[in-house]
Design a protein around this motif. Structure first.
Motif: not given
Length: 167
Positions: A86-95, A156-167
């Motif tokens: 609930x603390x994040x809006x977006x995940x940066x994933x490995x391409x 891995x491909x598609x593995x979440x790397x970071x969680x981001x709270x959008x502004x």
């Protein structure tokens, strides 16, 4: 000794298969897993015990009862991750599949850490694949609330790397 992530992967594989019993031995440590009738997986770590020795039938029936109490301990972790979601809006994933590097060199500071402000074009890490170093950008404006991958870790491909709270 196995890493926690490797052990979790083995548990998932055994749990999703038709295997009812699994034993792994390395460096004098033995890990045995047995599925219960209810399809619950029981992990029984043993140290310095040969695989050929098996406990008597009454002990086997008592052992899963104790281990079942340990299985729910993983649920609070799941609840914790749900709370974090609930603390994040977006995940940066490995391409792609490759090795993650958090900084441009071993001596340099990481590109980002928890609490870092990022913009869409901010480089958050590098993923090396086949000797090519690919800069991974945030793609959104916001704040890093969680770092999910470590420096030097295989991703891995598609593995979440970071969680981001959008502004």
């Amino acid at each position: 000794m196995l890493k926690v992530q490797e052990l979790r992967e083995i548990i998932k594989l055994v749990d999703n298969s038709d295997i009812s019993e699994f034993t792994y031995e390395a460096d004098g440590t033995t890990i045995s897993m047995k599925k219960l009738q209810e399809n619950k997986l029981v992990v029984q770590p043993e140290s310095n015990t040969p695989v050929t020795e098996t406990p008597s039938v009454p002990e086997v029936k008592e052992e899963p009862v104790r281990k079942q109490e340990e299985v729910p301990t993983a649920k609070p972790e799941a609840e914790t991750t749900e709370a974090k979601q609930t603390d994040y809006d977006y995940e940066i994933v490995s391409p792609m599949v490759g090795t993650l590097y958090a900084a441009s060199s071993p001596e340099a500071d990481p590109y980002v850490s928890t609490g870092s402000k990022v913009e869409a074009d901010t480089v958050v890490c590098i993923v090396e694949a086949m000797k090519l170093f690919n800069e991974i950008e945030a793609e959104v404006n916001g704040e890093i609330v969680e770092v999910l991958a470590e420096d030097g870790e295989l991703v891995e491909y598609g593995q979440p790397l970071f969680r981001v709270k959008k502004q």
